[in-house]
Motif scaffolding. Structure first.
Motif, mmCIF file in Angstrom:
data_model
loop_
_atom_site.group_PDB
_atom_site.id
_atom_site.type_symbol
_atom_site.label_atom_id
_atom_site.label_comp_id
_atom_site.label_asym_id
_atom_site.label_seq_id
_atom_site.Cartn_x
_atom_site.Cartn_y
_atom_site.Cartn_z
ATOM 1 N N LYS A 178 0.797 -1.225 0.000
ATOM 2 C CA LYS A 178 0.000 0.000 0.000
ATOM 3 C C LYS A 178 0.834 1.282 0.000
ATOM 4 C CE LYS A 178 -3.918 -2.200 0.116
ATOM 5 N NZ LYS A 178 -4.724 -2.253 -1.117
ATOM 6 N N ASN A 179 2.097 1.184 0.421
ATOM 7 C CA ASN A 179 2.939 2.382 0.475
ATOM 8 C C ASN A 179 4.410 1.996 0.413
ATOM 9 O OD1 ASN A 179 3.723 1.712 3.263
ATOM 10 N ND2 ASN A 179 1.619 2.346 3.751
ATOM 11 N N GLU A 180 5.275 3.015 0.306
ATOM 12 C CA GLU A 180 6.702 2.755 0.145
ATOM 13 C C GLU A 180 7.303 2.134 1.405
ATOM 14 O OE1 GLU A 180 10.740 4.955 -1.539
ATOM 15 O OE2 GLU A 180 8.855 6.088 -1.423
ATOM 16 N N LYS A 219 -1.298 7.441 -7.047
ATOM 17 C CA LYS A 219 -1.618 8.693 -6.345
ATOM 18 C C LYS A 219 -1.700 9.868 -7.317
ATOM 19 C CE LYS A 219 0.666 7.196 -2.052
ATOM 20 N NZ LYS A 219 -0.571 7.020 -1.283
ATOM 21 N N LEU A 221 3.087 2.762 -7.103
ATOM 22 C CA LEU A 221 2.385 3.369 -5.965
ATOM 23 C C LEU A 221 2.174 4.866 -6.181
ATOM 24 C CD1 LEU A 221 4.161 1.640 -2.924
ATOM 25 C CD2 LEU A 221 1.778 1.370 -3.597
ATOM 26 N N TYR A 222 3.238 5.548 -6.632
ATOM 27 C CA TYR A 222 3.128 6.990 -6.847
ATOM 28 C C TYR A 222 2.302 7.293 -8.094
ATOM 29 C CZ TYR A 222 6.364 7.776 -3.041
ATOM 30 O OH TYR A 222 6.941 7.823 -1.785
#
Length: 1023
Positions: free
Chosen positions: A920-922, A958, A954-955
């Motif tokens: 879900k995130n870095e 976003k 991921l980015y």
């Protein structure tokens, strides 16, 4: 069974100052208790001694039942200790342990491995096989080993955690221990010993397990070990058991005759009159503490608290009574974190256990490590692709694309059409456990089903959000959670709370402090402490002068709760009543009147509370246990009658509707995943039903004075089962219960069984909820293939409610259907305690049933699969709540992109690819990177590149990116048409990178695929 625990503690106190002692006690339970007492006094006196517990097997030399892993560990560890001749030894054993064969001393080798030392890796693997280690993919249990690239893992019984040896050629580059449940490093060590993995080997015999003692050529007896011959000179023997020894030796020629040992020994019970009990039997906790404070003015008082947590808890209570609890050399109170079952008093010193003070059993501190949950798609099983539908997963396929080697998920659809999903897009794939027709790539069926499901989800979610939004604007007077009575109630809890349980308690407390009515689900496995969370909430309500009702689905469970609540609130002025089908009419009227007058604080009830037209004076809290057994009506009844009522739901396998509401934050959820520290895993066997298996299982339990649940879920044949068991085990008393018996008869039989008046209860699934009996640690379930997965899980949870090892036998007597096999395989897969939450999810797809968001949603779940259904639900909730929704990103990256087979086995690649892709995130990806490197060794560049691409993805999500297409000259970035990005920032970034616009929604950037950090910064800077 009666045990004099104070005598065992005093015996340990007497023995610890001696050298080289052998103590032989009646059974494993006594021997283990003495062993733990010796550990306590060894640490208290700071004595350098090796203390070993040689445990006896409760199975014969040939058995259809697997030997206990814990017993194997204790025995191998003791044998290992006995190889060290230069230590002060204490060997504690049960009679049966010394009589049973083991590995003889000449054959028991300690093979040392050391960091930076050379060792033939192939020869080392052969050694593990020769020492009876079993090869597996992941090492999680004693006696297993695995190989991955430069890594060799093995779980040696003399260590608490498995060993991980990292080789560089034939040199051991690194040795570390690791957590078996999440495969991450615990600590690095310089050397270790490899011992035999077991004393029993597995011989498969068509329909049942077959275990027998290993090779006769290496068999011997522990009493023939050189150091034990020395220990015999200082032997303490339990003379109560001489008759048992004679009987056993006469029945089995393989057993060692202990009569000679008994003739030269001191009676272990001879010290019984040399000490006093600390407390009078009827003393209350408060009186005991006051007495200890008075006692400490004239002598030393040592309190064994069993953990640092309890030390602090007791210290705070004592400090409220006396300002100084420090210890000088001769007197005062010392709080120890050591474990002691019972204490004793001498002339100038008293030892007391936490358990004695509060009248509740405690266990010594243990370490808990949660398991990492990984998705593992099964080859040739169904899988759901978000865009293409349900197909058959055919595994990972490595293909050459434009000169580059790349891994793909191969999925087969109707007409043998194939879809190859790049591993970078694994987040589009979802597990599917149900039975369904595979989709056609030429049909719109999948898109129609998905669209219909999305519309239905959004419609029902909108309604639910509105309903619960109305609840959220209601107010009621907050509870005071800092009352002294609440703190005292918390201190009297018999177990040390797990972190999950503490968090659940804190969640409920925080809810009760606010002005908003509670709407919370406590989701936790059977016996994981949900009831205690509920009792803490009830205590807060009661001590604030408000009433609580606890609703249970069955009469048996309501009776159990009534007994539990009465016991827990015994030291407090709380009035508790029970209303169920056992309650007489006259008593019901009295209860109704007392509730209206406010004289009853807590009502324990069944559905009868809904039909009895009961009114409360000041009802503020409704606790619904096993909420999956209740319909919506009874839950909504209380909300309508008492508008700002607090609702607390308890469930091990929550119904899908409630589960999904909780997942999506419509209501609060607290998940208790960790077993209480005193609980052991339940040994679970899925076997074909035979008389041999049944007889052996029951005799095994009766030998240790335990009791047995025998579940047969057909009333019409249950008495034939009893007749058969009577012929099989004629000397054992048995009784039958089922729902058609008169209620008073059911109550009497259950009460007699609970009080140990007979050892075998033959029952239908009526026992599924309720019965919390610590002396029942074997359950046999016939025709297990006919039960639902959640039902089997609940039934299995009826045993293992104490610190004694428990056994569950799931027996089948017919050819199994594919669905039944799936159920039993899933239970095997989730055999570890604490995964009832996962069982609830799996049960959904297997049964194709459930009611996640309303009456008509089960079809949508079955059509899409649960995991994808939840994903769509979360997306819909984000839209309704006007939250930012992250959408799928397609990535085309032509370069060598695969995990080398030498690094990670093909069977595990799917899990690792999915783990990386669904991060879900870095920060989560960084943790995954560390996990992979820890488990498999140093990361190859190919794997590092894969993680880099996942960070980019991921980015990209976003930044509202629809696709990233990497080419030889740069990367094309296409945005969603409704992308909410800063146009000025985008123009500036494109100009800086000398890129160009390809239209309204796409740009081209001159970025090399080996310089992904530039692309990452671009994506960060345009939002």
């Amino acid at each position: 069974m009666y045990y004099d625990f104070s005598l065992l503690s005093y015996l340990a106190y007497r023995l610890i100052l001696q050298n080289d002692v052998l103590v032989v006690l009646k059974d494993n339970f006594e021997a283990k208790n003495l062993y733990e007492s010796l550990i306590f006094f060894r640490d208290y006196f700071s004595i350098n001694a090796v203390i070993s517990f040689f445990e006896g097997y409760s199975i014969g030399a040939v058995s259809s039942i697997a030997p206990s892993k814990e017993t194997i560990k204790n025995r191998i560890n003791a044998l290992s200790n006995l190889k060290n001749q230069n230590k002060n030894h204490f060997l504690i054993a049960s009679l049966e342990a010394l009589m049973q064969p083991t590995i003889k001393e000449e054959s028991f080798i300690l093979h040392e491995v050391e960091k930076n030392k050379s060792i033939d890796r192939k020869a080392f693997i052969e050694l593990l096989a020769r020492f009876y280690y079993e090869f597996t993919t992941n090492v999680e249990e004693l006696g297993q080993y695995s190989m991955r690239g430069s890594i060799v893992d093995c779980f040696v019984p003399i260590y608490d955690k498995p060993l991980r040896l990292d080789f560089f050629g034939d040199t051991i580059d690194d040795i570390r221990t690791f957590y078996p449940l999440n495969q991450t490093t615990h600590e690095k060590i310089d050397r270790a010993n490899i011992t035999y993995a077991k004393e029993y080997c597995y011989n498969y015999n068509e329909d049942e397990f077959g275990f027998s003692l290993i090779d006769e050529s290496i068999r011997g007896y522990v009493l023939d070990y050189a150091i034990v011959k020395k220990l015999k000179k200082h032997c303490y023997f339990d003379e109560r058991s001489l008759e048992f020894v004679l009987k056993k030796a006469s029945l089995d020629k393989n057993l060692y005759d202990l009569r000679i040992l008994n003739e030269a020994a001191t009676d272990a019970l001879s010290f019984i009159n040399e000490f006093e009990s600390v407390f009078a039997p009827s003393s209350q906790p408060d009186q005991k503490l006051d007495y200890l404070i008075r006692l400490s003015k004239s002598m030393k008082v040592v309190i064994a608290c069993a953990s640092d947590y309890r030390v602090e808890k007791l210290k705070s209570i004592l400090e409220s009574k006396v300002s100084d609890i420090s210890l000088n050399r001769d007197k005062g109170i010392l709080l120890s974190r050591g474990y002691l079952k019972r204490g004793f008093k001498l002339k100038d010193i008293a030892f007391v256990s936490f358990e004695e003070i509060f009248g509740v059993p405690v266990q010594k501190d243990q370490e808990i490590q949660p398991k990492a949950q990984m998705v593992q798609f099964q080859k040739d099983k169904l899988i759901a692709h978000k865009n293409y539908g349900i197909g058959i997963y055919r595994g990972i396929k490595t293909m050459q694309v434009e000169g580059a080697l790349m891994d793909f998920f191969e999925i087969e659809y109707a007409n043998q059409d194939k879809v190859y999903v790049p591993v970078t897009n694994a987040d589009c794939l979802f597990e599917y456990e149900g039975a369904a027709q595979i989709d056609s790539l030429n049909s719109k069926s999948w898109h129609t089903r998905k669209e219909n499901a999305s519309k239905a989800i959004k419609k029902i979610l909108t309604e639910l959000v509105n309903i619960y939004a109305k609840r959220k604007i209601l107010t009621r007077t907050p509870y005071n959670t800092d009352l002294l009575e609440i703190k005292e109630f918390e201190a009297e809890f018999e177990y040390e709370e797990t972190q999950d349980q503490l968090q659940a308690i804190e969640d409920v407390k925080n809810d009760m402090c606010t002005y908003r009515p509670i709407e919370r689900l406590i989701c936790g496995d059977v016996s994981f402490g949900k009831t205690e969370v509920a009792m803490r909430a009830a205590a807060i309500a009661c001590f604030n002068g408000r009433q609580t009702v606890v609703i249970a689905p069955t009469t048996i469970l309501s009776l159990q709760h009534y007994n539990t609540f009465c016991e827990r609130f015994a030291n407090f002025p709380v009035k508790i009543a029970l209303l169920n089908s056992f309650t007489k009419k006259s008593e019901k009227e009295k209860i109704k009147s007392s509730l209206e007058d406010g004289q009853i604080d807590i009502l324990i009830a069944t559905h009868s509370v809904y039909f009895a037209d009961i009114n409360f004076k000041n009802l503020s809290l409704v606790i619904v246990d096993e909420e999956q057994h209740f319909g919506v009506k009874i839950k909504e009844y209380f909300k309508q009658k008492y508008e700002s009522i607090d609702m607390l739901y308890l469930s091990a396998t929550p119904i899908p509707r409630t589960l999904n509401m909780a997942i999506n934050s419509i209501m609060g959820i607290s998940v208790i995943k960790t077993a209480p520290l005193s609980r052991k895993h339940i040994q679970t066997y899925v076997l074909k039903q035979t008389d041999k298996v049944i007889k052996e299982a029951i005799e095994r339990e009766l030998f240790r004075d335990g009791s047995v649940f025998f579940v047969h879920n057909r009333i019409e044949t249950i008495y034939k089962i009893k007749e058969h068991l009577d012929r099989l085990l004629p000397d054992c008393q048995k009784h039958v219960i089922h729902s058609k018996l008169p209620k008073n008869e059911i109550k009497k039989i259950i009460t007699d069984f609970a009080n140990g008046k007979f050892p075998i209860l033959i029952s239908t699934s009526i026992i599924e909820s309720g019965l919390n009996l610590k002396h029942v640690n074997t359950i046999i379930i016939t025709q297990a293939q006919n039960f639902g997965l959640s039902d089997l899980y609940q039934l299995r949870g009826r045993v293992g409610r104490s610190d004694i090892e428990a056994f569950a036998y799931l027996l089948y007597d017919t050819q199994l259907s594919e669905q039944a096999l799936t159920r039993l395989d899933t239970l095997r897969q989730y055999m570890q305690r604490g995964l009832g939450f996962n069982i609830a999810l799996k049960d959904l797809e297997i049964r194709g049933a459930g009611n996640i968001l309303g009456k008509d949603q089960s079809g949508n779940i079955k059509a899409l699969g649960y995991d994808l259904y939840v994903e769509l639900t979360q997306e819909a909730l984000s839209q309704i709540s006007n939250e930012k929704t992250e959408r799928d990103v397609e990535i085309k990256f032509i370069d060598n992109l695969y995990i080398p087979a030498w690094y990670i086995d093909d069977n595990e690649k799917t899990a690792v690819y999915t783990l990386i892709s669904k991060a879900k995130n870095e920060e989560e990806l960084s943790s995954i990177k560390n996990y992979i490197e820890d488990k498999y060794g140093k990361l190859p560049k190919l794997v590092s590149k894969l993680i880099e691409i996942s960070i980019i993805k991921l980015y990209a999500k976003k930044s509202f990116v629809k696709s990233l297409m990497f080419g030889p000259k740069g990367v094309s970035v296409q945005f969603y048409i409704d992308a909410k990005i800063d146009t000025d920032k985008l123009i500036k970034q494109v100009n800086t990178l000398k890129g160009k616009f390809l239209g309204e929604t796409a740009v081209f950037l001159d970025i090399d695929k080996d310089n992904l950090n530039v692309l990452k910064n671009f994506l960060i800077n345009i939002v």
